[in-house]
Scaffold this motif. Structure first.
Motif, PDB file in Angstrom:
ATOM      1  N   VAL A 174     -93.010   0.388   0.849  1.00  0.00           N
ATOM      2  CA  VAL A 174     -93.823  -0.831   0.873  1.00  0.00           C
ATOM      3  C   VAL A 174     -94.062  -1.285   2.312  1.00  0.00           C
ATOM      4  O   VAL A 174     -95.187  -1.626   2.704  1.00  0.00           O
ATOM      5  CB  VAL A 174     -93.142  -1.951   0.063  1.00  0.00           C
ATOM      6  CG1 VAL A 174     -93.858  -3.283   0.281  1.00  0.00           C
ATOM      7  CG2 VAL A 174     -93.133  -1.611  -1.417  1.00  0.00           C
ATOM      8  N   ALA A 175     -92.992  -1.289   3.109  1.00  0.00           N
ATOM      9  CA  ALA A 175     -93.122  -1.714   4.506  1.00  0.00           C
ATOM     10  C   ALA A 175     -94.055  -0.781   5.277  1.00  0.00           C
ATOM     11  O   ALA A 175     -94.911  -1.234   6.053  1.00  0.00           O
ATOM     12  CB  ALA A 175     -91.738  -1.754   5.163  1.00  0.00           C
ATOM     13  N   THR A 176     -93.896   0.522   5.059  1.00  0.00           N
ATOM     14  CA  THR A 176     -94.749   1.486   5.741  1.00  0.00           C
ATOM     15  C   THR A 176     -96.203   1.318   5.325  1.00  0.00           C
ATOM     16  O   THR A 176     -97.116   1.398   6.156  1.00  0.00           O
ATOM     17  CB  THR A 176     -94.284   2.921   5.431  1.00  0.00           C
ATOM     18  OG1 THR A 176     -92.908   3.054   5.756  1.00  0.00           O
ATOM     19  CG2 THR A 176     -95.088   3.934   6.221  1.00  0.00           C
ATOM     20  N   CYS A 177     -96.423   1.084   4.047  1.00  0.00           N
ATOM     21  CA  CYS A 177     -97.780   0.868   3.538  1.00  0.00           C
ATOM     22  C   CYS A 177     -98.437  -0.309   4.245  1.00  0.00           C
ATOM     23  O   CYS A 177     -99.593  -0.228   4.685  1.00  0.00           O
ATOM     24  CB  CYS A 177     -97.729   0.632   2.025  1.00  0.00           C
ATOM     25  SG  CYS A 177     -99.327   0.271   1.280  1.00  0.00           S
ATOM     26  N   ALA A 178     -97.698  -1.408   4.374  1.00  0.00           N
ATOM     27  CA  ALA A 178     -98.253  -2.611   5.015  1.00  0.00           C
ATOM     28  C   ALA A 178     -98.619  -2.338   6.478  1.00  0.00           C
ATOM     29  O   ALA A 178     -99.684  -2.755   6.953  1.00  0.00           O
ATOM     30  CB  ALA A 178     -97.245  -3.753   4.918  1.00  0.00           C
ATOM     31  N   VAL A 179     -97.747  -1.629   7.184  1.00  0.00           N
ATOM     32  CA  VAL A 179     -97.989  -1.360   8.600  1.00  0.00           C
ATOM     33  C   VAL A 179     -99.178  -0.411   8.776  1.00  0.00           C
ATOM     34  O   VAL A 179    -100.024  -0.606   9.649  1.00  0.00           O
ATOM     35  CB  VAL A 179     -96.723  -0.778   9.259  1.00  0.00           C
ATOM     36  CG1 VAL A 179     -97.013  -0.381  10.705  1.00  0.00           C
ATOM     37  CG2 VAL A 179     -95.587  -1.788   9.217  1.00  0.00           C
ATOM     38  N   VAL A 180     -99.253   0.621   7.935  1.00  0.00           N
ATOM     39  CA  VAL A 180    -100.357   1.578   8.025  1.00  0.00           C
ATOM     40  C   VAL A 180    -101.695   0.884   7.774  1.00  0.00           C
ATOM     41  O   VAL A 180    -102.666   1.086   8.511  1.00  0.00           O
ATOM     42  CB  VAL A 180    -100.141   2.745   7.036  1.00  0.00           C
ATOM     43  CG1 VAL A 180    -101.420   3.569   6.879  1.00  0.00           C
ATOM     44  CG2 VAL A 180     -99.011   3.646   7.512  1.00  0.00           C
ATOM     45  N   VAL A 181    -101.755   0.061   6.740  1.00  0.00           N
ATOM     46  CA  VAL A 181    -103.000  -0.648   6.425  1.00  0.00           C
ATOM     47  C   VAL A 181    -103.388  -1.599   7.553  1.00  0.00           C
ATOM     48  O   VAL A 181    -104.573  -1.772   7.865  1.00  0.00           O
ATOM     49  CB  VAL A 181    -102.852  -1.408   5.089  1.00  0.00           C
ATOM     50  CG1 VAL A 181    -104.046  -2.332   4.860  1.00  0.00           C
ATOM     51  CG2 VAL A 181    -102.724  -0.429   3.929  1.00  0.00           C
ATOM     52  N   ALA A 182    -102.386  -2.200   8.198  1.00  0.00           N
ATOM     53  CA  ALA A 182    -102.669  -3.157   9.274  1.00  0.00           C
ATOM     54  C   ALA A 182    -103.135  -2.468  10.547  1.00  0.00           C
ATOM     55  O   ALA A 182    -103.972  -3.010  11.285  1.00  0.00           O
ATOM     56  CB  ALA A 182    -101.419  -3.993   9.564  1.00  0.00           C
ATOM     57  N   LEU A 183    -102.641  -1.267  10.817  1.00  0.00           N
ATOM     58  CA  LEU A 183    -102.887  -0.642  12.110  1.00  0.00           C
ATOM     59  C   LEU A 183    -103.971   0.440  12.103  1.00  0.00           C
ATOM     60  O   LEU A 183    -104.669   0.622  13.093  1.00  0.00           O
ATOM     61  CB  LEU A 183    -101.585  -0.035  12.655  1.00  0.00           C
ATOM     62  CG  LEU A 183    -100.493  -1.028  13.046  1.00  0.00           C
ATOM     63  CD1 LEU A 183     -99.247  -0.286  13.496  1.00  0.00           C
ATOM     64  CD2 LEU A 183    -100.979  -1.947  14.161  1.00  0.00           C
ATOM     65  N   VAL A 184    -104.075   1.185  11.007  1.00  0.00           N
ATOM     66  CA  VAL A 184    -105.077   2.248  10.963  1.00  0.00           C
ATOM     67  C   VAL A 184    -106.454   1.618  10.767  1.00  0.00           C
ATOM     68  O   VAL A 184    -106.671   0.883   9.798  1.00  0.00           O
ATOM     69  CB  VAL A 184    -104.795   3.238   9.820  1.00  0.00           C
ATOM     70  CG1 VAL A 184    -105.927   4.255   9.681  1.00  0.00           C
ATOM     71  CG2 VAL A 184    -103.480   3.970  10.077  1.00  0.00           C
ATOM     72  N   PRO A 185    -107.392   1.854  11.667  1.00  0.00           N
ATOM     73  CA  PRO A 185    -108.722   1.249  11.533  1.00  0.00           C
ATOM     74  C   PRO A 185    -109.484   1.825  10.344  1.00  0.00           C
ATOM     75  O   PRO A 185    -109.199   2.940   9.894  1.00  0.00           O
ATOM     76  CB  PRO A 185    -109.408   1.595  12.851  1.00  0.00           C
ATOM     77  CG  PRO A 185    -108.707   2.819  13.324  1.00  0.00           C
ATOM     78  CD  PRO A 185    -107.284   2.700  12.869  1.00  0.00           C
ATOM     79  N   ALA A 186    -110.435   1.061   9.852  1.00  0.00           N
ATOM     80  CA  ALA A 186    -111.211   1.529   8.700  1.00  0.00           C
ATOM     81  C   ALA A 186    -111.915   2.833   9.011  1.00  0.00           C
ATOM     82  O   ALA A 186    -112.026   3.724   8.164  1.00  0.00           O
ATOM     83  CB  ALA A 186    -112.222   0.457   8.293  1.00  0.00           C
ATOM     84  N   ALA A 187    -112.401   2.967  10.228  1.00  0.00           N
ATOM     85  CA  ALA A 187    -113.073   4.204  10.647  1.00  0.00           C
ATOM     86  C   ALA A 187    -112.655   4.501  12.087  1.00  0.00           C
ATOM     87  O   ALA A 187    -113.244   3.970  13.029  1.00  0.00           O
ATOM     88  CB  ALA A 187    -114.588   4.066  10.556  1.00  0.00           C
ATOM     89  N   PRO A 188    -111.590   5.290  12.287  1.00  0.00           N
ATOM     90  CA  PRO A 188    -111.154   5.623  13.648  1.00  0.00           C
ATOM     91  C   PRO A 188    -112.288   6.218  14.464  1.00  0.00           C
ATOM     92  O   PRO A 188    -113.139   6.941  13.930  1.00  0.00           O
ATOM     93  CB  PRO A 188    -110.040   6.655  13.414  1.00  0.00           C
ATOM     94  CG  PRO A 188    -109.562   6.380  12.023  1.00  0.00           C
ATOM     95  CD  PRO A 188    -110.763   5.924  11.262  1.00  0.00           C
ATOM     96  N   PRO A 189    -112.346   5.920  15.765  1.00  0.00           N
ATOM     97  CA  PRO A 189    -113.452   6.388  16.611  1.00  0.00           C
ATOM     98  C   PRO A 189    -113.653   7.897  16.583  1.00  0.00           C
ATOM     99  O   PRO A 189    -114.775   8.378  16.693  1.00  0.00           O
ATOM    100  CB  PRO A 189    -113.025   5.913  18.009  1.00  0.00           C
ATOM    101  CG  PRO A 189    -112.134   4.753  17.762  1.00  0.00           C
ATOM    102  CD  PRO A 189    -111.407   5.072  16.489  1.00  0.00           C
ATOM    103  N   GLU A 190    -112.587   8.675  16.475  1.00  0.00           N
ATOM    104  CA  GLU A 190    -112.707  10.131  16.503  1.00  0.00           C
ATOM    105  C   GLU A 190    -112.656  10.724  15.098  1.00  0.00           C
ATOM    106  O   GLU A 190    -112.426  11.919  14.928  1.00  0.00           O
ATOM    107  CB  GLU A 190    -111.580  10.730  17.362  1.00  0.00           C
ATOM    108  CG  GLU A 190    -111.535  10.213  18.777  1.00  0.00           C
ATOM    109  CD  GLU A 190    -112.745  10.622  19.594  1.00  0.00           C
ATOM    110  OE1 GLU A 190    -113.420  11.592  19.207  1.00  0.00           O
ATOM    111  OE2 GLU A 190    -113.007   9.976  20.625  1.00  0.00           O
ATOM    112  N   ALA A 191    -112.856   9.897  14.075  1.00  0.00           N
ATOM    113  CA  ALA A 191    -112.710  10.365  12.701  1.00  0.00           C
ATOM    114  C   ALA A 191    -113.672  11.507  12.377  1.00  0.00           C
ATOM    115  O   ALA A 191    -113.319  12.455  11.687  1.00  0.00           O
ATOM    116  CB  ALA A 191    -112.936   9.203  11.730  1.00  0.00           C
ATOM    117  N   ASP A 192    -114.905  11.415  12.874  1.00  0.00           N
ATOM    118  CA  ASP A 192    -115.881  12.474  12.586  1.00  0.00           C
ATOM    119  C   ASP A 192    -115.430  13.810  13.165  1.00  0.00           C
ATOM    120  O   ASP A 192    -115.553  14.861  12.528  1.00  0.00           O
ATOM    121  CB  ASP A 192    -117.247  12.093  13.144  1.00  0.00           C
ATOM    122  CG  ASP A 192    -117.902  10.976  12.343  1.00  0.00           C
ATOM    123  OD1 ASP A 192    -117.472  10.759  11.192  1.00  0.00           O
ATOM    124  OD2 ASP A 192    -118.819  10.329  12.870  1.00  0.00           O
ATOM    125  N   ALA A 193    -114.907  13.786  14.401  1.00  0.00           N
ATOM    126  CA  ALA A 193    -114.440  15.019  15.027  1.00  0.00           C
ATOM    127  C   ALA A 193    -113.243  15.587  14.276  1.00  0.00           C
ATOM    128  O   ALA A 193    -113.092  16.804  14.156  1.00  0.00           O
ATOM    129  CB  ALA A 193    -114.067  14.761  16.484  1.00  0.00           C
TER     130      ALA A 193
END
Length: 397
Positions: A174-193
């Protein structure tokens, strides 16, 4: 590029999530007797919790990756970790074996999806030039799980009951889920690459998946039965097994750190070398396994090489993926679990017919086959129209 501090924190959270998944997957190994006694089941029946888990990962990795390929990564990771936490909580409070088995299969489903997306999510946080280093840093959590997670979970189970150990993992989820959702951007800048292979090649990818399944089969043929090997062949006392396995795990952590220095510049050699080292370590264990010092060295080499190999395989998948890196990673996850299941089954058959010492020799031979297959890759993937293609993907870089 994503702000550096947030990217590093997001990567740390993803690494912790790999720690959580690996620990939860193999935790029943340390709690086997406690779970069997509490559930009034045989140890072999409790062992099916691991077998069923692996089967789900093998069968569902590719279908789930395909079905969810258009879902944003942050949402997908959040749902995956949320369902994982809920299913692990159900495991902790399960009134009987059947409910526990069902909950474990659901956890297996979340792992099947998780491993298909976590690498591309992590590498999407950073420039493509840092892809190998990012994969290695992400893999630290998985390497630490056998060293810290499983021993700590086993100790908690011994002190407060096996259910408490699973409850703790649900809370961590649960704690990891909350942190991941808070920190991982909806679309990381290099996601396409990160969503496509840097040097796509269907032939190289097929050879990579095949060699991965073979090398894991070889490694697990011996590794699954390392405890009886150390007791019956080497002659260690049962009380020393914990520290010996800790040596293996610590060496694995170092292997992950070490290989990260080479993945970006030398991705192909960084894959072949650990596979060859696994074969060498198992051959050493077979040849000199009766000598305690030699057995310890072989265990450390094997742990170092196996963790390095796992990180190198994931990095190589992201390079040669012929299409979506998520689908390619799902294929790699399936290859690992096929190897785990095949290795444990083959090792059991060998022990029944040739004795426990033979598993090390068989593992070395099987692993050597995988090394030979990779060494033949430049020739097997060469095309007449574009002979320079053999240099793509890291042979000369």
């Amino acid at each position: 590029m994503l702000e550096q501090r947030r990217a590093n924190l997001a990567l740390a959270a993803l690494s912790i999530s790999t720690f959580t998944f690996v620990t939860t997957e193999i935790l029943p190994v340390g709690l086997l007797t406690l779970m069997a006694d509490d559930l009034h089941r045989s140890e072999s029946q409790v062992g099916l919790l691991m077998t069923g888990y692996a089967a789900v990962v093998v069968l569902m990795s590719l279908p789930l990756a395909h079905l969810t390929r258009r879902v944003p990564k942050r949402l997908l990771l959040g749902v995956t970790l949320g369902v994982f936490s809920a299913a692990t909580l159900v495991s902790a409070v399960a009134p009987g074996y059947e409910v526990l088995l069902g909950a474990r299969l659901v956890v297996g489903l979340t792992q099947a999806l998780f491993w298909s997306i976590v690498a591309s999510t992590a590498t999407g946080l950073f420039p493509p030039s840092q892809r190998g280093r990012t994969v290695a840093r992400m893999s630290i959590g998985a390497a630490l799980a056998p060293v810290l997670g499983v021993p700590l979970g086993t100790w908690l189970g011994q002190q407060a009951g096996w259910r408490f150990a699973f409850l703790v993992m649900a809370v961590v989820g649960v704690a990891t889920c909350a942190v991941v959702v808070a920190l991982v951007p909806a679309a990381p800048p290099e996601a396409d690459a990160a969503s496509r292979g840097a040097a796509p090649s269907r032939r190289r990818y097929v050879l990579l998946v095949l060699s991965t399944a073979i090398v894991v089969t070889g490694a697990l043929t011996a590794q699954t039965y390392v405890t009886p090997y150390l007791l019956d062949v080497t002659g260690f006392a049962a009380a020393t097994l914990g520290p010996l396995l800790l040596v293996t795990g610590a060496a694995g952590f170092l292997g992950t750190i070490a290989v990260g220095r080479f993945l970006d510049r030398y991705p192909w050699p960084a894959l072949v070398a650990p596979m060859a080292l696994i074969a060498l370590a198992l051959l050493l264990l077979y040849s000199l396994g009766t000598l305690k010092a030699a057995a310890i060295v072989a265990l450390a080499l094997n742990g170092f090489a196996y963790s390095a190999m796992a990180a190198a395989v994931q990095n190589r998948i992201l390079l040669v993926a012929p299409g979506s890196t998520d689908l390619a990673s799902a294929g790699g996850s399936s290859a690992f679990n096929v190897g785990i299941a095949a290795g444990s089954l083959l090792g059991g058959l060998i022990i029944d017919h040739a004795g426990v010492r033979s598993v090390a020799l068989a593992g070395a031979i099987i692993t050597a086959v995988a090394v030979a297959l990779l060494l033949a890759e430049p020739r097997l993937t060469r095309t007449r129209r574009r002979p320079a293609e053999a240099l793509v993907g890291g042979y000369s870089t």
